[in-house]
Design a protein around this motif. Structure first.
Motif, short mmCIF file in Angstrom:
data_model
loop_
_atom_site.label_atom_id
_atom_site.label_comp_id
_atom_site.label_asym_id
_atom_site.label_seq_id
_atom_site.Cartn_x
_atom_site.Cartn_y
_atom_site.Cartn_z
N GLY A 162 3.16 5.81 -2.98
CA GLY A 162 4.57 6.44 -3.96
C GLY A 162 4.32 6.39 -5.18
N LEU A 163 3.83 5.61 -5.86
CA LEU A 163 3.41 5.47 -7.39
C LEU A 163 2.45 6.49 -8.01
N GLY A 164 1.69 6.75 -7.04
CA GLY A 164 0.61 7.90 -7.16
C GLY A 164 -0.84 7.36 -7.00
N ALA A 165 -0.98 6.17 -6.43
CA ALA A 165 -2.36 5.47 -5.94
C ALA A 165 -2.71 6.26 -4.68
N THR A 166 -4.14 6.41 -4.66
CA THR A 166 -4.77 6.83 -3.60
C THR A 166 -5.63 5.91 -2.77
N VAL A 167 -5.44 5.87 -1.50
CA VAL A 167 -6.33 4.93 -0.65
C VAL A 167 -7.78 5.69 -0.71
N VAL A 168 -8.85 4.89 -1.22
CA VAL A 168 -10.33 4.84 -1.13
C VAL A 168 -11.10 4.34 0.11
N ALA A 169 -10.64 3.25 0.51
CA ALA A 169 -11.19 2.68 1.82
C ALA A 169 -10.43 1.69 2.19
N ASP A 170 -10.09 2.01 3.75
CA ASP A 170 -9.36 0.89 4.45
C ASP A 170 -10.08 -0.32 4.88
N ARG A 171 -10.10 -1.21 4.65
CA ARG A 171 -10.97 -2.33 5.24
C ARG A 171 -10.04 -3.11 5.99
N ARG A 172 -8.93 -2.70 6.33
CA ARG A 172 -8.16 -3.77 7.34
C ARG A 172 -8.68 -4.05 8.79
N ARG A 173 -8.69 -5.09 9.22
CA ARG A 173 -9.36 -5.51 10.54
C ARG A 173 -8.25 -5.67 11.51
N VAL A 179 0.73 -1.32 -0.04
CA VAL A 179 -0.12 0.27 -0.05
C VAL A 179 0.96 1.42 -0.02
N GLU A 180 2.05 1.21 0.66
CA GLU A 180 2.92 2.44 0.73
C GLU A 180 3.70 2.59 -0.47
N ARG A 181 3.83 1.12 -1.09
CA ARG A 181 4.69 1.69 -2.30
C ARG A 181 3.65 2.15 -3.46
N LEU A 182 2.66 1.80 -3.48
CA LEU A 182 1.70 2.02 -4.67
C LEU A 182 1.26 3.32 -4.37
N VAL A 232 -7.21 -3.29 1.52
CA VAL A 232 -7.33 -1.74 1.28
C VAL A 232 -7.74 -1.37 -0.28
N THR A 233 -8.66 -0.74 -0.38
CA THR A 233 -9.16 -0.32 -1.80
C THR A 233 -8.50 1.15 -2.16
N MET A 234 -7.72 0.85 -3.29
CA MET A 234 -7.11 2.06 -3.72
C MET A 234 -7.58 2.40 -5.12
N SER A 235 -7.02 3.68 -5.59
CA SER A 235 -7.47 4.03 -7.06
C SER A 235 -6.02 4.36 -7.59
N ASP A 236 -5.95 4.16 -8.99
CA ASP A 236 -4.95 4.42 -9.68
C ASP A 236 -4.89 5.69 -10.28
N VAL A 237 -4.01 6.03 -11.03
CA VAL A 237 -3.60 7.52 -11.41
C VAL A 237 -4.87 8.21 -12.28
#
Length: 131
Positions: free
Chosen positions: A89-100, A84-87, A107-112
């Motif tokens: 850094g590539l420009g992805a953003t966190v949309v929803a954090d569903r870690r328990r 998640v941290e690496r992505l 973790v739902t993320m969004s690309d560029v």
């Protein structure tokens, strides 16, 4: 008879930027024998053969239906949280954090370009947790 996927085609507002993002995310290599015509603005990437699960989900009741393709990713050589941290850094953003609390979840993320995907635990993390 059956069919197999030859290519996943993604239309983007900025195909070069989006292609570069996914190239880094999945360690894709540019196809030296790109089958497109000279001058075509399309870039073709190759990846190692992989097994892919297909998940067919019903549309949410009461919501306008929009067809979509969504990727679920498993990190290779790192944990979900490191990926998640690496992505990011590539420009992805966190949309929803569903870690328990028990370590499961995703973790739902969004690309560029705004396409969503999920980062799940690595197979090693799942095995270590016993589920």
């Amino acid at each position: 008879m059956v069919s197999r996927i030859d290519a996943i085609n993604i239309t983007a507002r900025d195909h070069e930027s989006l292609g570069a993002f996914w190239q880094q995310l999945l360690a894709l290599q540019e196809d030296p024998d790109n089958p497109n015509n000279p001058g075509d603005p399309v870039t073709v990437f190759l990846t190692e053969p992989v097994a892919v699960n297909f998940v067919f989900q019903p549309a949410d009741e009461g919501k306008e239906f929009t067809p979509r393709i969504h990727f679920d990713l498993n990190p290779v050589g790192s944990t979900r949280d490191e990926e998640v941290e690496r992505l990011k850094g590539l420009g992805a953003t966190v949309v929803a954090d569903r870690r328990r609390e028990n370590g499961s979840g995703y973790v739902t993320m969004s690309d560029v370009d705004g396409n969503e995907f999920c980062v799940q635990r690595s197979p090693e993390e799942v095995a270590a947790a016993g589920h």
